[in-house]
Design a protein around this motif. Structure first.
Motif, mmCIF file in Angstrom:
data_model
loop_
_atom_site.group_PDB
_atom_site.id
_atom_site.type_symbol
_atom_site.label_atom_id
_atom_site.label_comp_id
_atom_site.label_asym_id
_atom_site.label_seq_id
_atom_site.Cartn_x
_atom_site.Cartn_y
_atom_site.Cartn_z
ATOM 1 N N ASP A 291 1.042 -0.922 -0.049
ATOM 2 C CA ASP A 291 0.336 -0.027 0.068
ATOM 3 C C ASP A 291 0.816 1.193 0.032
ATOM 4 O OD1 ASP A 291 -2.208 -0.774 -0.299
ATOM 5 O OD2 ASP A 291 -3.089 -0.918 1.571
ATOM 6 N N ASP A 292 2.134 1.433 -0.002
ATOM 7 C CA ASP A 292 3.240 2.051 0.399
ATOM 8 C C ASP A 292 3.456 2.759 -0.782
ATOM 9 O OD1 ASP A 292 2.009 3.205 2.970
ATOM 10 O OD2 ASP A 292 3.275 0.686 3.699
ATOM 11 N N TYR A 293 3.909 1.307 -1.592
ATOM 12 C CA TYR A 293 4.706 1.460 -2.468
ATOM 13 C C TYR A 293 3.851 3.173 -3.836
ATOM 14 C CZ TYR A 293 6.917 0.451 -7.484
ATOM 15 O OH TYR A 293 7.407 0.460 -9.135
ATOM 16 N N PRO A 294 4.867 3.856 -5.048
ATOM 17 C CA PRO A 294 4.119 5.046 -4.951
ATOM 18 C C PRO A 294 4.942 4.490 -6.103
ATOM 19 C CG PRO A 294 6.714 5.442 -4.920
ATOM 20 C CD PRO A 294 5.931 4.138 -3.831
ATOM 21 N N ALA A 295 3.446 3.975 -6.872
ATOM 22 C CA ALA A 295 2.661 3.594 -7.712
ATOM 23 C C ALA A 295 2.241 4.368 -8.998
ATOM 24 C CB ALA A 295 1.749 2.113 -8.370
ATOM 25 N N TYR A 296 1.470 5.537 -8.941
ATOM 26 C CA TYR A 296 0.557 6.633 -9.528
ATOM 27 C C TYR A 296 1.094 7.853 -9.178
ATOM 28 C CZ TYR A 296 -2.763 2.477 -8.111
ATOM 29 O OH TYR A 296 -2.789 1.231 -7.688
ATOM 30 N N THR A 297 1.302 8.495 -11.016
ATOM 31 C CA THR A 297 1.137 9.729 -10.930
ATOM 32 C C THR A 297 0.122 10.586 -10.716
ATOM 33 O OG1 THR A 297 -0.015 9.436 -13.332
ATOM 34 C CG2 THR A 297 2.811 8.565 -13.110
ATOM 35 N N MET A 298 0.853 11.587 -10.932
ATOM 36 C CA MET A 298 -0.728 12.261 -10.229
ATOM 37 C C MET A 298 -1.821 12.704 -11.140
ATOM 38 S SD MET A 298 -0.183 16.538 -9.793
ATOM 39 C CE MET A 298 0.871 16.926 -7.735
ATOM 40 N N GLY A 299 -1.717 12.239 -11.972
ATOM 41 C CA GLY A 299 -2.807 11.995 -13.421
ATOM 42 C C GLY A 299 -3.995 11.396 -13.005
ATOM 43 N N ARG A 300 -3.201 10.502 -12.648
ATOM 44 C CA ARG A 300 -3.997 8.890 -12.673
ATOM 45 C C ARG A 300 -4.282 9.598 -11.253
ATOM 46 N NH1 ARG A 300 -7.033 5.565 -13.444
ATOM 47 N NH2 ARG A 300 -6.742 3.769 -12.910
ATOM 48 N N ALA A 301 -3.729 9.432 -9.953
ATOM 49 C CA ALA A 301 -3.929 9.711 -8.452
ATOM 50 C C ALA A 301 -5.393 10.708 -8.727
ATOM 51 C CB ALA A 301 -2.845 10.385 -7.724
ATOM 52 N N ALA A 302 -4.907 12.082 -9.520
ATOM 53 C CA ALA A 302 -6.492 12.815 -9.034
ATOM 54 C C ALA A 302 -7.726 12.138 -10.167
ATOM 55 C CB ALA A 302 -6.037 14.132 -10.155
ATOM 56 N N GLU A 303 -7.334 11.494 -11.351
ATOM 57 C CA GLU A 303 -8.808 11.127 -11.787
ATOM 58 C C GLU A 303 -9.340 9.699 -10.493
ATOM 59 O OE1 GLU A 303 -8.687 6.863 -15.472
ATOM 60 O OE2 GLU A 303 -7.155 9.163 -15.584
ATOM 61 N N MET A 304 -8.406 8.842 -9.867
ATOM 62 C CA MET A 304 -8.561 7.677 -9.165
ATOM 63 C C MET A 304 -9.389 8.282 -8.502
ATOM 64 S SD MET A 304 -4.979 4.976 -9.764
ATOM 65 C CE MET A 304 -6.020 3.595 -8.539
ATOM 66 N N THR A 305 -8.958 9.479 -7.760
ATOM 67 C CA THR A 305 -9.549 9.907 -6.291
ATOM 68 C C THR A 305 -10.748 10.715 -6.885
ATOM 69 O OG1 THR A 305 -8.125 11.690 -6.165
ATOM 70 C CG2 THR A 305 -7.429 9.549 -4.751
#
Length: 115
Positions: free
Chosen positions: A16-30
């Motif tokens: 769960d702590d692995y930094p796998a998501y870019t900002m764009g993907r993180a914004a999309e997912m959240t």
């Protein structure tokens, strides 16, 4: 670059702590914007790791915190207060988890408890 199947890379899927998501993907997912994610960083709720190129990378754990803050902001809570609430909730959850672990360890070591 050839993908490897080392034990470490296989474990990143479950980390769960692995930094796998870019900002764009993180914004999309959240369901937020990159600006909202940056604001969460400014308020010290989440601190994304940086790639070699300097790009923000988010973990699943950080995305869960971001979504909780988003929900509070959507309910009318100021972003500063939402970040503080999420930080305190997270600290409480961790303290309760540690307390339970210590309680279990103590009962396993104490033969008079009947465990």
């Amino acid at each position: 670059m050839t993908p490897t199947t080392s034990p470490d890379s296989a474990n990143t899927f479950d980390d769960d702590d692995y930094p796998a998501y870019t900002m764009g993907r993180a914004a999309e997912m959240t369901g937020t914007t990159p600006g909202f994610l940056r604001a969460l960083g400014e308020h010290r709720l989440i601190t994304p790791l940086r790639s070699d190129g300097g790009h923000r990378r988010y973990s699943r754990y950080q995305l869960r915190l971001a979504m909780r803050a988003r929900d509070l902001v959507n309910q009318g809570t100021a972003i500063e207060a939402a970040c503080r609430i999420v930080i305190l909730e997270d600290q409480l959850e961790e303290a309760l988890r540690i307390n339970e672990q210590l309680r279990r360890a103590s009962s396993e070591q104490d033969p008079t408890t009947g465990a």
